[in-house]
Design a protein around this motif. Structure first.
Motif, short mmCIF file in Angstrom:
data_model
loop_
_atom_site.label_atom_id
_atom_site.label_comp_id
_atom_site.label_asym_id
_atom_site.label_seq_id
_atom_site.Cartn_x
_atom_site.Cartn_y
_atom_site.Cartn_z
N GLN A 1 0.84 -1.20 0.00
CA GLN A 1 0.00 0.00 0.00
C GLN A 1 0.87 1.25 0.00
O GLN A 1 0.58 2.22 -0.71
N ARG A 2 1.93 1.22 0.81
CA ARG A 2 2.81 2.39 0.89
C ARG A 2 3.51 2.63 -0.45
O ARG A 2 3.69 3.78 -0.87
N ASN A 3 3.92 1.55 -1.12
CA ASN A 3 4.54 1.71 -2.44
C ASN A 3 3.55 2.31 -3.44
O ASN A 3 3.93 3.17 -4.25
N LEU A 4 2.31 1.84 -3.37
CA LEU A 4 1.29 2.39 -4.27
C LEU A 4 1.04 3.86 -3.96
O LEU A 4 0.95 4.69 -4.88
N ALA A 5 0.94 4.20 -2.66
CA ALA A 5 0.72 5.59 -2.28
C ALA A 5 1.89 6.47 -2.72
O ALA A 5 1.70 7.60 -3.17
N THR A 6 3.11 5.93 -2.60
CA THR A 6 4.30 6.69 -3.02
C THR A 6 4.26 6.94 -4.53
O THR A 6 4.54 8.06 -4.99
N ALA A 7 3.90 5.91 -5.29
CA ALA A 7 3.82 6.08 -6.74
C ALA A 7 2.74 7.09 -7.13
O ALA A 7 2.95 7.93 -8.02
N MET A 8 1.60 7.04 -6.43
CA MET A 8 0.51 7.97 -6.72
C MET A 8 0.91 9.39 -6.36
O MET A 8 0.59 10.35 -7.07
N ARG A 9 1.61 9.54 -5.22
CA ARG A 9 2.07 10.89 -4.84
C ARG A 9 3.06 11.42 -5.88
O ARG A 9 3.00 12.59 -6.28
N ASP A 10 4.00 10.56 -6.30
CA ASP A 10 4.98 10.98 -7.30
C ASP A 10 4.30 11.36 -8.61
O ASP A 10 4.72 12.32 -9.28
N ASP A 11 3.25 10.62 -8.98
CA ASP A 11 2.50 10.97 -10.19
C ASP A 11 1.85 12.34 -10.06
O ASP A 11 1.85 13.14 -11.01
N ALA A 12 1.26 12.60 -8.88
CA ALA A 12 0.62 13.90 -8.67
C ALA A 12 1.66 15.02 -8.71
O ALA A 12 1.42 16.08 -9.32
N VAL A 13 2.80 14.80 -8.06
CA VAL A 13 3.87 15.81 -8.08
C VAL A 13 4.36 16.04 -9.51
O VAL A 13 4.59 17.18 -9.94
N SER A 14 4.51 14.94 -10.26
CA SER A 14 4.97 15.05 -11.65
C SER A 14 3.94 15.81 -12.49
O SER A 14 4.31 16.64 -13.34
N GLU A 15 2.65 15.52 -12.28
CA GLU A 15 1.62 16.22 -13.06
C GLU A 15 1.59 17.71 -12.73
O GLU A 15 1.42 18.55 -13.61
N LEU A 16 1.76 18.04 -11.44
CA LEU A 16 1.81 19.45 -11.06
C LEU A 16 3.02 20.14 -11.70
O LEU A 16 2.93 21.29 -12.15
N ALA A 17 4.17 19.43 -11.73
CA ALA A 17 5.35 20.01 -12.38
C ALA A 17 5.10 20.21 -13.87
O ALA A 17 5.53 21.22 -14.45
N ASN A 18 4.40 19.26 -14.50
CA ASN A 18 4.07 19.40 -15.92
C ASN A 18 3.15 20.60 -16.15
O ASN A 18 3.33 21.36 -17.12
N ILE A 19 2.18 20.78 -15.27
CA ILE A 19 1.28 21.92 -15.40
C ILE A 19 2.04 23.23 -15.24
O ILE A 19 1.81 24.20 -15.99
N ASP A 20 2.97 23.25 -14.29
CA ASP A 20 3.77 24.46 -14.11
C ASP A 20 4.59 24.77 -15.36
O ASP A 20 4.75 25.95 -15.74
N SER A 21 5.13 23.74 -15.99
CA SER A 21 5.91 23.97 -17.22
C SER A 21 5.02 24.47 -18.36
O SER A 21 5.44 25.32 -19.16
N VAL A 22 3.78 23.96 -18.43
CA VAL A 22 2.85 24.42 -19.45
C VAL A 22 2.46 25.87 -19.22
O VAL A 22 2.34 26.67 -20.15
N LEU A 23 2.26 26.23 -17.94
CA LEU A 23 1.81 27.57 -17.60
C LEU A 23 2.95 28.59 -17.54
O LEU A 23 2.68 29.80 -17.44
N ALA A 24 4.18 28.10 -17.59
CA ALA A 24 5.33 29.02 -17.42
C ALA A 24 5.29 30.20 -18.38
O ALA A 24 5.53 31.34 -17.97
N PRO A 25 4.98 30.02 -19.69
CA PRO A 25 4.94 31.19 -20.59
C PRO A 25 3.87 32.21 -20.20
O PRO A 25 4.00 33.40 -20.52
N THR A 26 2.82 31.78 -19.53
CA THR A 26 1.77 32.71 -19.11
C THR A 26 2.12 33.43 -17.81
O THR A 26 1.34 34.26 -17.35
N LYS A 27 3.27 33.06 -17.23
CA LYS A 27 3.72 33.63 -15.95
C LYS A 27 2.77 33.28 -14.81
O LYS A 27 2.65 34.02 -13.84
N LEU A 28 2.08 32.15 -14.97
CA LEU A 28 1.25 31.61 -13.90
C LEU A 28 1.91 30.36 -13.34
O LEU A 28 2.69 29.70 -14.02
#
Length: 423
Positions: free
Chosen positions: A193-220
């Motif tokens: 369960q902890r491994n699954l939770a870790t993978a899910m957290r890493d996916d969420a962090v990665s998705e947030l980082a991807n969103i930040d990179s997409v929004l970077a040109p908008t300065k958001l």
């Protein structure tokens, strides 16, 4: 044969020496009589007396030591009873611990199922096997049994049950081993369960980082969207239901990952919800860029001035579309904008469409993405037919060009979020 005669001679010599024929003289009323006692009679009497003495000694010794034996057996039984009680206590404590940890893992399992959207693997069932009734009854009657031993009743049956089979101890040990095995299985489940939770957290962090990179040109940044998303949640209510705390199961830190997962998934949820208000549509059906955002020479005064939007030129009457769903907060004449429509998309986003020849929506009307809101014109302060397109966030006007360039990526993010929500 000579050897046998020799032994016989030795026997007769021994008999003649120690058991010679004896006579007992008996005198009564002036008469004297004698009684002859032969060697064999004497030997028989001596053997009987010796046997009697030995039997008496053995019996006396057994009688004198029987209490000590019974006391030793009673001490052994008391010790075994105490050990059994200790094993039973360990058994009960272990069972309670297994149940507690199983309940905590079930809570985490439900949490993960809510996050994933589909049921995960079930937890192992807690199987309970009680000790044998006969053994438990025998042990619980320990004090009474000691009294029975002192009277000699049921000695062999009880001793056989305690010292012969050991069924009570075997049953308790068996149950403890089974629960230890179950604890190992639960520990393995907790690790997975902890491994699954870790993978899910890493996916969420990665998705947030991807969103930040997409929004970077908008300065958001995602933090900006979260801040505005939280500020829109003023109308709230409902009954109070305490949140479930992720208490430690096997180590003090094994619950931290679930709190981190909850935080990151909540952040991702707020960001993706806020992105539903992001302007991703084309503001006009057909256009070309006639003036950019920022510093430019004013087309009328011919001096440097600040331009707060994009001028998108086209044919008169070209359809003007809403670039995101929202609510019309202004529809009509607005000074230098001419006929202008302003739409509040929520979460801090607004858009403006100026210089329209015709407005096709009304104030307070709810519009959808791509809905036609007017026709391109040159009303207000304009030199020719175009739409003046502005994007606002958090009360500040922004350059619409990065928003137009990021539209496809944001649309893809919205699609992933919608697909995940439907699972």
């Amino acid at each position: 044969m000579a050897n046998e005669l020799t032994l016989l001679d030795k026997f007769h010599a021994f008999r003649a020496k120690y058991f010679p024929e004896r006579q007992l003289f008996l005198r009564s009323e002036g008469r004297v009589r004698f009684l002859t006692i032969g060697s064999y009679t004497q030997m028989t009497m001596a053997s009987a007396i010796a046997i009697s003495l030995i039997w008496g000694g053995i019996t006396s010794y057994a009688y004198l030591t029987s209490d000590l034996t019974l006391q030793e057996k009673n001490r052994t039984i008391s010790t075994m009873s105490a050990q059994y009680q200790a094993l039973s206590s360990d058994f009960s404590a272990l069972e309670v611990e297994v149940e507690r940890r199983a309940q905590q893992l079930e809570t985490r399992q439900k949490f993960l199922e809510e996050m994933v959207g589909t049921p995960a693997a079930p937890l192992p069932e807690l199987e309970v096997m009680d000790a044998e009734p006969e053994a438990a009854t025998t042990t619980s009657a320990g004090p009474d049994t000691s009294e029975n031993l002192s009277t000699g009743a049921q000695n062999s049956t009880f001793i056989e049950r305690i010292f012969g089979t050991g069924s009570a101890q075997a049953a308790v040990h068996s149950n403890i081993d089974r629960r230890k095995n179950l604890l190992f299985r639960l520990q393995d489940m907790e690790a997975r369960q902890r491994n699954l939770a870790t993978a899910m957290r890493d996916d969420a962090v990665s998705e947030l980082a991807n969103i930040d990179s997409v929004l970077a040109p908008t300065k958001l940044a995602s933090s900006d969207l979260i801040e505005k998303f939280g500020s829109q949640a003023d109308a709230q209510g409902g009954p109070f239901v305490a949140d479930v705390a992720f208490e430690p199961v096997f180590s003090e830190e094994d619950g931290n990952i679930y709190a981190e997962l909850f935080t990151e998934r909540q952040r991702l949820e707020m960001v993706t919800n806020a992105l539903n208000s992001f302007p991703i549509g084309e503001p006009a059906e057909k256009y070309y860029l006639s003036s950019r955002f920022g510093r430019r020479v004013d087309p009328l005064k011919k001096v440097w001035a600040k331009h707060s939007g994009l001028d998108l030129a086209g044919w008169p009457g070209t359809a003007i579309y809403a670039t995101a769903p929202g609510k019309v907060v202004h529809a009509g004449w607005y000074g230098p904008y001419g006929n202008m429509v302003e739409i509040d998309h929520g979460n801090g986003f607004k858009t403006r469409y100026g210089h329209m020849r015709k407005v096709r929506v009304e104030k307070n009307e709810e519009v959808t993405l791509g809905q036609r809101i007017g026709d391109m014109g040159k009303t207000g302060r304009a030199t020719d037919t175009h739409v003046h397109y502005e994007v606002w966030f958090d009360g500040r006007v922004r350059d619409p060009m990065p928003y137009l360039k990021a539209a496809n990526d944001v649309l893809e993010i919205q699609g992933r979020h919608e697909k995940t929500s439907q699972q």
